[in-house]
Write a protein that holds these residues in place. Sequence first.
Motif, mmCIF file in Angstrom:
data_model
loop_
_atom_site.group_PDB
_atom_site.id
_atom_site.type_symbol
_atom_site.label_atom_id
_atom_site.label_comp_id
_atom_site.label_asym_id
_atom_site.label_seq_id
_atom_site.Cartn_x
_atom_site.Cartn_y
_atom_site.Cartn_z
ATOM 1 N N VAL A 7 0.976 -1.210 -0.102
ATOM 2 C CA VAL A 7 -0.013 -0.011 0.103
ATOM 3 C C VAL A 7 0.781 1.375 0.013
ATOM 4 C CG1 VAL A 7 -1.649 1.348 1.367
ATOM 5 C CG2 VAL A 7 -1.985 -1.070 1.035
ATOM 6 N N LYS A 8 1.942 1.082 1.155
ATOM 7 C CA LYS A 8 2.827 2.361 0.945
ATOM 8 C C LYS A 8 3.372 2.693 -0.373
ATOM 9 C CE LYS A 8 5.805 3.047 4.482
ATOM 10 N NZ LYS A 8 6.834 2.701 5.423
ATOM 11 N N ALA A 9 3.826 1.423 -1.194
ATOM 12 C CA ALA A 9 4.535 1.472 -2.525
ATOM 13 C C ALA A 9 3.477 2.278 -3.453
ATOM 14 C CB ALA A 9 4.750 0.326 -3.132
ATOM 15 N N TYR A 10 2.302 1.953 -3.533
ATOM 16 C CA TYR A 10 1.222 2.381 -4.379
ATOM 17 C C TYR A 10 0.900 3.734 -3.829
ATOM 18 C CZ TYR A 10 0.356 -1.675 -6.996
ATOM 19 O OH TYR A 10 0.601 -2.789 -7.736
ATOM 20 N N LEU A 11 0.927 4.260 -2.500
ATOM 21 C CA LEU A 11 0.735 5.577 -2.243
ATOM 22 C C LEU A 11 1.913 6.625 -2.960
ATOM 23 C CD1 LEU A 11 -0.452 5.318 1.383
ATOM 24 C CD2 LEU A 11 -1.896 6.305 -0.647
ATOM 25 N N LYS A 12 3.044 5.836 -2.822
ATOM 26 C CA LYS A 12 4.199 6.712 -3.333
ATOM 27 C C LYS A 12 4.105 6.745 -4.986
ATOM 28 C CE LYS A 12 9.192 7.295 -2.781
ATOM 29 N NZ LYS A 12 10.216 6.746 -3.603
ATOM 30 N N LEU A 13 3.426 6.092 -5.777
ATOM 31 C CA LEU A 13 3.466 5.861 -7.190
ATOM 32 C C LEU A 13 2.396 6.782 -7.494
ATOM 33 C CD1 LEU A 13 3.912 2.021 -8.115
ATOM 34 C CD2 LEU A 13 5.529 3.976 -8.498
ATOM 35 N N GLY A 14 1.465 6.758 -6.351
ATOM 36 C CA GLY A 14 0.103 7.698 -6.759
ATOM 37 C C GLY A 14 0.336 9.289 -6.578
ATOM 38 N N LYS A 15 1.792 9.611 -6.105
ATOM 39 C CA LYS A 15 1.990 10.896 -5.865
ATOM 40 C C LYS A 15 0.935 11.914 -5.271
ATOM 41 C CE LYS A 15 4.759 11.007 -10.076
ATOM 42 N NZ LYS A 15 4.849 11.094 -11.541
ATOM 43 N N LEU A 16 0.737 11.587 -3.874
ATOM 44 C CA LEU A 16 -0.289 12.348 -3.002
ATOM 45 C C LEU A 16 0.039 13.742 -3.125
ATOM 46 C CD1 LEU A 16 -0.862 9.921 -0.247
ATOM 47 C CD2 LEU A 16 -1.893 10.109 -2.033
ATOM 48 N N GLY A 17 1.124 14.268 -3.404
ATOM 49 C CA GLY A 17 1.474 15.795 -3.193
ATOM 50 C C GLY A 17 0.768 16.428 -4.505
ATOM 51 N N VAL A 18 1.024 15.590 -5.775
ATOM 52 C CA VAL A 18 0.289 16.171 -6.707
ATOM 53 C C VAL A 18 -1.383 16.265 -6.779
ATOM 54 C CG1 VAL A 18 0.085 15.955 -9.404
ATOM 55 C CG2 VAL A 18 2.299 15.143 -8.180
ATOM 56 N N LEU A 22 -4.165 18.928 -7.391
ATOM 57 C CA LEU A 22 -5.345 18.458 -8.389
ATOM 58 C C LEU A 22 -6.814 18.500 -7.613
ATOM 59 C CD1 LEU A 22 -3.686 15.521 -10.043
ATOM 60 C CD2 LEU A 22 -4.152 17.611 -11.254
ATOM 61 N N ASP A 23 -6.892 17.916 -6.487
ATOM 62 C CA ASP A 23 -8.086 17.842 -5.864
ATOM 63 C C ASP A 23 -8.606 19.361 -5.295
ATOM 64 O OD1 ASP A 23 -7.693 14.981 -3.815
ATOM 65 O OD2 ASP A 23 -8.238 15.275 -5.819
ATOM 66 N N LEU A 24 -7.575 20.271 -5.002
ATOM 67 C CA LEU A 24 -7.898 21.637 -4.788
ATOM 68 C C LEU A 24 -8.444 22.306 -5.851
ATOM 69 C CD1 LEU A 24 -7.938 23.821 -2.660
ATOM 70 C CD2 LEU A 24 -5.555 24.334 -3.303
ATOM 71 N N ALA A 25 -7.895 21.998 -7.091
ATOM 72 C CA ALA A 25 -8.146 22.574 -8.255
ATOM 73 C C ALA A 25 -9.564 21.845 -8.653
ATOM 74 C CB ALA A 25 -7.504 22.041 -9.666
ATOM 75 N N ALA A 26 -10.067 20.634 -8.527
ATOM 76 C CA ALA A 26 -11.328 20.442 -8.490
ATOM 77 C C ALA A 26 -12.419 20.936 -7.892
ATOM 78 C CB ALA A 26 -11.383 18.603 -8.517
ATOM 79 N N ILE A 27 -11.987 21.061 -6.418
ATOM 80 C CA ILE A 27 -12.699 21.794 -5.546
ATOM 81 C C ILE A 27 -13.109 23.215 -6.044
ATOM 82 C CG2 ILE A 27 -12.889 22.716 -3.154
ATOM 83 C CD1 ILE A 27 -11.533 19.979 -2.197
ATOM 84 N N ALA A 28 -12.049 23.760 -6.104
ATOM 85 C CA ALA A 28 -12.296 25.443 -6.801
ATOM 86 C C ALA A 28 -13.250 25.315 -8.097
ATOM 87 C CB ALA A 28 -10.814 26.098 -7.112
ATOM 88 N N GLY A 29 -13.066 24.473 -8.879
ATOM 89 C CA GLY A 29 -14.117 24.089 -9.825
ATOM 90 C C GLY A 29 -15.654 24.165 -9.220
ATOM 91 N N LEU A 52 -9.054 8.675 -7.143
ATOM 92 C CA LEU A 52 -8.672 7.317 -7.557
ATOM 93 C C LEU A 52 -8.287 7.382 -8.770
ATOM 94 C CD1 LEU A 52 -11.879 5.446 -5.921
ATOM 95 C CD2 LEU A 52 -9.452 5.480 -5.324
ATOM 96 N N ALA A 53 -8.922 8.171 -9.688
ATOM 97 C CA ALA A 53 -8.379 8.406 -11.268
ATOM 98 C C ALA A 53 -7.369 9.137 -11.404
ATOM 99 C CB ALA A 53 -9.522 8.979 -12.032
ATOM 100 N N SER A 54 -6.971 9.973 -10.798
ATOM 101 C CA SER A 54 -5.623 10.858 -10.956
ATOM 102 C C SER A 54 -4.267 9.559 -10.413
ATOM 103 C CB SER A 54 -5.622 12.034 -10.101
ATOM 104 O OG SER A 54 -6.537 12.886 -10.434
ATOM 105 N N MET A 55 -4.506 9.209 -9.247
ATOM 106 C CA MET A 55 -3.666 7.953 -8.571
ATOM 107 C C MET A 55 -3.489 6.993 -9.721
ATOM 108 S SD MET A 55 -4.472 8.002 -4.695
ATOM 109 C CE MET A 55 -2.892 7.171 -4.055
ATOM 110 N N GLY A 56 -4.555 6.491 -10.057
ATOM 111 C CA GLY A 56 -4.485 5.237 -11.116
ATOM 112 C C GLY A 56 -3.862 5.956 -12.147
ATOM 113 N N ALA A 57 -3.895 6.821 -12.960
ATOM 114 C CA ALA A 57 -3.340 7.371 -13.961
ATOM 115 C C ALA A 57 -1.702 7.410 -13.909
ATOM 116 C CB ALA A 57 -3.896 8.687 -14.717
ATOM 117 N N MET A 58 -1.421 7.867 -12.578
ATOM 118 C CA MET A 58 0.020 8.249 -12.366
ATOM 119 C C MET A 58 0.703 6.756 -12.158
ATOM 120 S SD MET A 58 0.220 11.690 -10.416
ATOM 121 C CE MET A 58 -1.293 11.996 -9.720
ATOM 122 N N ILE A 59 -0.145 6.007 -11.614
ATOM 123 C CA ILE A 59 0.409 4.643 -11.419
ATOM 124 C C ILE A 59 0.657 3.773 -12.623
ATOM 125 C CG2 ILE A 59 -0.105 2.232 -10.490
ATOM 126 C CD1 ILE A 59 -1.320 3.615 -7.851
#
Length: 285
Positions: A7-18, A22-29, A52-59
Amino acid sequence: MSLQHKVKAYLKLGKLGVVSLLDLAAIAGSILGYRHGISLLPIIPMIIGGTLASMGAMIINSGIEIDKDKVMSRTSRRPTVVGYVSKKEAIIVGTILSIFGILMGFLDNILTAFFIALGVTIYVFVYTILLKPRTWLNIVIGGFAGSAAAWAGYVSITNSFTLEGFLLGFLIFMWTPGHFWSLALKYREDYINAHYPMLPAVVGITTSAKAIAISNALMVPVVILLFMYLNPYYLAASAIISLFLLYLSFKLIRNPTKEEAMRSFIFSNIYLMIILLLIILSKLI
Ligand code: HEM
Ligand SMILES: CC(C)=CCC/C(C)=C/CC/C(C)=C/COP(=O)(O)OP(=O)(O)O
């Protein structure tokens, strides 16, 4: 490998910082599209789906780029490169997450699912597979992936796509080259070794610095134009923070070094975060 480490490996690949920006941009929208009396509850499925989709795409991206990531210093310690997650596993898990994210969008409306799917499609197929290995324009067109996050947020609340919503996504499109080229300037040798035609790997450092400054300067009018839907406080605050961004861009042209480029990259994220927070606050106050 234990489930916890996986799970830690996938959280790293999913780039939570990014994903957080992205989520803040969506909320602003969503908040930009908000009108008194309509519910903000649709934000919840949209944010879960978009995350889920952003993390999935980055993975998926990390699976596809595993061989290139091996030769770049910045990415050579990723869980895919060091063997914790295989190429095939990353692509399968990333695809499942992306599909779940898109399906979550349908809980709001078809447009929300469409823009989440658009973000995944642009990032995985248009940017990662088609453009990134071929042209320095990769990031210019790939920037629409980030726009899709803001557009998904907007339509989750409005269920319609208007100029107001388009402008926020266009702002992110205009912001992305300055954001990425400053990072790519610092890691120029990485991209040359990996044979990725990122602009700083194709042209000199001075020209790259000028391109970053011009890109940021072209973005500012879009940031300011959004005041048409907001208020004078947003106009004043966004103008001030934009002046500082242009000052940093000017400094980068005067002193085109990796250190200056990294300052420009780090501030690009702070700048976008502040603009998005200003949009949210000026709509809600
Ligand atoms: C296709 C467009 C984009 C490209 C190619 C790109 C490229 C990158 C790269 C290469 C990194 C460094 C990641 C790492 O070393 O792990 C990064 C970091 C980052 N990007 Fe972008 N970016 C793009 C769009 C966006 C968008 C739209 C946002 C948010 C709205 C964003 C927010 C961030 C943030 C916050 C970081 C720092 C993450 C951290 O250091 O933890 N990026 N970007
Ligand atoms: C609505 C929705 C699902 C939107 C998707 C938005 C999205 C996934 C944007 C990608 C941002 C990003 C950090 C790209 C880096 O790719 P890279 O391959 O250049 O980075 P790397 O070299 O670090 O792997």
